[in-house]
Write an enzyme that holds these catalytic residues in place. Sequence first.
Site: not given
Length: 510
Positions: A121-123, A125
Amino acid sequence: MNEVLDRPLSVPGIDGYNDFINQKIERLLEGENLRVLDLFSGCGGLSLGFSKAGYKVIAGIELDEEAAESHAINFHKDDPFFSQHARSRDIQVTDPEQLLKEIGLVGNPKAQVDVIIGGPPCQAFTRIGRAKLRETFSNQHAFLKDPRSQLYKQYLSYVKSLAPMAILMENVPDMLNYGGVNIAELVCDDLNELGFKCQYTLLNSAHYGVPQMRERMFLIAIHSSVNADILFPAPTHFIELPKGYHGSRNVALKYILSEETTARHYTAPPEPTAALPGAYSASDALSDLPLLTEHLENKMKRGAKKLDTPLPYSRLPQNGYQTLMRNWPGLPVVNTVCSNVIRFLPRDYPIFERMEPGDQYPEAIEVANILLTQKIRKEEKARGKPISKRSKKYEKLLKETIPPYDVSKFPNKWRKMEEDQPSRTLMAHLGKDSYSHIHYDSNQARTISVREAARLQSFPDGFKFAGAMNAAFRQIGNAVPPLMATSIAEAIRFTIETGIRCYRKRNLNT
């Protein structure tokens, strides 16, 4: 180094790794397709791209229920273990060996998976995600304690348990500068201990046939037993990216390009040349889809919107991209198209109509103020007297005309697409509103539909999304564009096949 990111996962070498790799090579020499496991799979953007490149998608692991169901519908609908594939799973409590048993794969787990792909999950970063956490917890460094930033360790745990020949990890560019820490380098260091060669870079989807400018970090690792060099795919299309994309890339690369930082595994992205075909535009992607105007005729209502109502195309395919979207290998060829649903935004249709391509929220507010002035003058003419700004009538007109968001805080909240350019990045926030992608056609005066979002992300028309409209938008915004995934999958397959040829040659000479 930040305390929360101190050496994250101990991954010593795997006993007999080369033996497992050799078993897989022998299986591939017998003609079987590469087996791929998709971690944090979402609805399956990476899976679809790898499937198109000739891989066999054995499973996906996804926490979101609708996304997990979408993945199963599109990749395992005829599988006797469909119900297991459709289950949402938390990777933090999902044992790799148990997963393989539940989907019907028996034998040593380390012999079952050839390639592991996925994007933690990129949120956590993203700079947007960090800002929200700071605001929520009133702590400048709150984002460093976001548990989502640690999920890449689970990815590495699966690599250790399943001994793949190759892996692909995808994430936002800011993963390279997470509070001054380059997470990609930490991942590569751990993979080196497992015998992998690693490289990572930044690629933009518009350079790979996707009608969207989407910048992402891609990390490829090949086990040394395969004995081949890592390749990133050469661009297939050209566009000069807007300044904002160059600025975002420079922020992500700030520490990599610094003389004080050693980024041993970073490689500069392959650059497109002007001799290549031009990038696909929003119009190239969408111009054959149904025209949607019912909302302008008061025929649309509020409420949940289902995705299964088919509509005819507005015209025959106008280019190769539209033809591919209707005729994707392995998916049904469709004569009508579903998911043509949009948000109910009656206050904003007149604003959308008058906005110019490329206009954002400040310009939208200017248009709205003009509309308000026109409404007031019309009302004053009908009444024969002025309307006081303190009156209930004025308050009513204001509420019916002017969006409530603060221009200084949300300058990029709205944006009208340019017809002749690829769209800007689609994000998971589409699941909450679609103002970031207002349709370029002023005669339709609306935000994009679910199917149009899918097209901009290069999901073909035969791909089905589980859930209602908001869930589908969220799945699309979270996905990796399948066409971009195909380019990377083909590069990895070429690397593995090169290694297999060397393996075969060595065996023939012994």
